[in-house]
Design a protein around this motif. Structure first.
Motif, PDB file in Angstrom:
ATOM      1  N   VAL A   1      -8.915  52.464 -15.147  1.00  0.00           N
ATOM      2  CA  VAL A   1      -7.948  52.344 -14.056  1.00  0.00           C
ATOM      3  C   VAL A   1      -6.607  52.978 -14.408  1.00  0.00           C
ATOM      4  CG1 VAL A   1      -9.061  50.297 -13.119  1.00  0.00           C
ATOM      5  CG2 VAL A   1      -7.230  50.028 -14.801  1.00  0.00           C
ATOM      6  N   THR A   2      -6.202  52.919 -15.659  1.00  0.00           N
ATOM      7  CA  THR A   2      -4.924  53.515 -16.032  1.00  0.00           C
ATOM      8  C   THR A   2      -5.008  55.042 -16.039  1.00  0.00           C
ATOM      9  OG1 THR A   2      -5.500  53.237 -18.375  1.00  0.00           O
ATOM     10  CG2 THR A   2      -4.102  51.548 -17.365  1.00  0.00           C
TER      11      THR A   2
ATOM     12  N   LEU B   1      -1.374  48.597 -14.434  1.00  0.00           N
ATOM     13  CA  LEU B   1      -2.077  47.345 -14.692  1.00  0.00           C
ATOM     14  C   LEU B   1      -1.105  46.181 -14.625  1.00  0.00           C
ATOM     15  CD1 LEU B   1      -4.835  46.105 -15.515  1.00  0.00           C
ATOM     16  CD2 LEU B   1      -4.073  46.323 -17.900  1.00  0.00           C
ATOM     17  N   GLN B   2      -1.333  45.267 -13.688  1.00  0.00           N
ATOM     18  CA  GLN B   2      -0.475  44.102 -13.528  1.00  0.00           C
ATOM     19  C   GLN B   2      -0.995  42.874 -14.273  1.00  0.00           C
ATOM     20  OE1 GLN B   2       2.396  44.224 -11.889  1.00  0.00           O
ATOM     21  NE2 GLN B   2       2.157  46.295 -11.093  1.00  0.00           N
TER      22      GLN B   2
ATOM     23  N   LEU C   1      -4.261  45.533 -10.136  1.00  0.00           N
ATOM     24  CA  LEU C   1      -3.665  46.858 -10.223  1.00  0.00           C
ATOM     25  C   LEU C   1      -2.653  47.062  -9.109  1.00  0.00           C
ATOM     26  CD1 LEU C   1      -7.042  48.802 -10.541  1.00  0.00           C
ATOM     27  CD2 LEU C   1      -5.686  47.866 -12.409  1.00  0.00           C
ATOM     28  N   SER C   2      -1.735  47.970  -9.322  1.00  0.00           N
ATOM     29  CA  SER C   2      -0.832  48.409  -8.257  1.00  0.00           C
ATOM     30  C   SER C   2      -0.790  49.920  -8.279  1.00  0.00           C
ATOM     31  CB  SER C   2       0.573  47.827  -8.442  1.00  0.00           C
ATOM     32  OG  SER C   2       1.226  48.406  -9.548  1.00  0.00           O
TER      33      SER C   2
ATOM     34  N   GLU D   1      -9.840  57.084  -5.667  1.00  0.00           N
ATOM     35  CA  GLU D   1      -9.737  56.932  -7.123  1.00  0.00           C
ATOM     36  C   GLU D   1     -10.480  55.690  -7.595  1.00  0.00           C
ATOM     37  OE1 GLU D   1      -7.375  57.618  -5.094  1.00  0.00           O
ATOM     38  OE2 GLU D   1      -6.359  59.441  -5.761  1.00  0.00           O
ATOM     39  N   LEU D   2     -10.385  54.609  -6.810  1.00  0.00           N
ATOM     40  CA  LEU D   2     -11.083  53.381  -7.184  1.00  0.00           C
ATOM     41  C   LEU D   2     -12.594  53.551  -7.087  1.00  0.00           C
ATOM     42  CD1 LEU D   2      -8.734  50.755  -5.525  1.00  0.00           C
ATOM     43  CD2 LEU D   2      -9.237  50.949  -7.960  1.00  0.00           C
ATOM     44  N   GLU D   3     -13.053  54.259  -6.066  1.00  0.00           N
ATOM     45  CA  GLU D   3     -14.486  54.502  -5.943  1.00  0.00           C
ATOM     46  C   GLU D   3     -14.996  55.332  -7.127  1.00  0.00           C
ATOM     47  OE1 GLU D   3     -16.822  53.403  -4.039  1.00  0.00           O
ATOM     48  OE2 GLU D   3     -15.474  52.148  -2.860  1.00  0.00           O
TER      49      GLU D   3
END
Length: 234
Positions: free
Chosen positions: A170-171, A177-178, A197-198, A206-208
């Motif tokens: 994710v980064t 990253l929260q 995440l934010s 991007e998430l997919e």
């Protein structure tokens, strides 16, 4: 310079009519400085210019017009209101400033230029309004920050490895990253790893991509994500 009475009346009438035309749009929008204010500003500016025209040798019309501009600045400041961290009324103040310019042109007898200026001010307030809103909406969608939950279910033995993979995945996609937490799923021997995440703007693609990459890991049984909330000030 000596003006006939009808010419004085024509210059004042031009300022009054053109100022009213500018103010009519403001009145229709229910702004603080509406029909009467803009009409009075234009007429007052014309009166000051006429005073200079009718008293040659005492001062040039352009110098008087410069003083009118300074005085209108104080009047315009009175309609600007601070609303939290933003300011309201700046457009109305600029309209008053423009109405004074139209009044000065009318007082100087420059009727075509005064009329063109009044039309330009009205068009700027009417036509550019919708364009400005479209730009604002585009910027607000781009600037809005979204919160996401990215979840991966894996075997208990793979928890540490999967946590590291989630953070790396994710980064690298540009998210911030929260938070990161793990939860045992009862007696199934599996753990659910959740990353909060934010990101700026909608980043579903991007998430997919992150889901597709994570789902290839042998220790993961399911991967998902969802939007938690969105906040332009987040």
């Amino acid at each position: 310079m000596t003006l006939l009475w009808w010419e004085v009346g024509a210059r004042l009438g031009s300022a009054l009519v053109l100022g009213s035309m500018i103010g009519l749009e403001r009145q229709w929008r229910a702004r603080m400085a509406g029909l009467r204010t803009n009409a009075l500003v234009a007429t007052g500016a014309a009166l000051f210019v006429l005073l200079s025209v009718l008293t040659p040798g005492e001062g040039s019309p352009t110098r008087i017009a410069a003083q009118v501009v300074s005085g209108i600045g104080f009047l315009g400041a009175g309609v600007i209101i601070r609303d939290g961290v933003s300011l309201r009324g700046i457009n109305t103040a600029a309209t008053i400033w423009g109405a004074a310019g139209v009044g000065c042109l009318s007082g100087a007898g420059l009727y075509p230029i005064a009329a063109a200026g009044a039309v330009a001010i009205v068009l700027a307030n009417v036509v550019l309004r919708s364009l400005a809103r479209k730009v604002d909406r585009t910027q607000s969608e781009t600037d809005r920050r979204y919160l996401y939950d990215f979840k991966a279910v894996c075997r208990d033995a793979e928890e540490a490895h999967i946590r590291a993979l989630v953070v790396q995945s994710v980064t690298s996609a540009g998210f911030v990253l929260q938070g990161l937490e793990s939860e045992d799923l009862g007696a199934s021997g599996k753990v659910e790893v959740t990353a909060r995440l934010s990101g700026k703007g909608k980043q579903g693609t991007e998430l997919e991509s992150a889901v597709s990459r994570m789902s290839l890991e042998p220790g993961i049984s399911s991967v998902s994500w969802r939007v938690v909330e969105s906040d332009p000030e987040l």
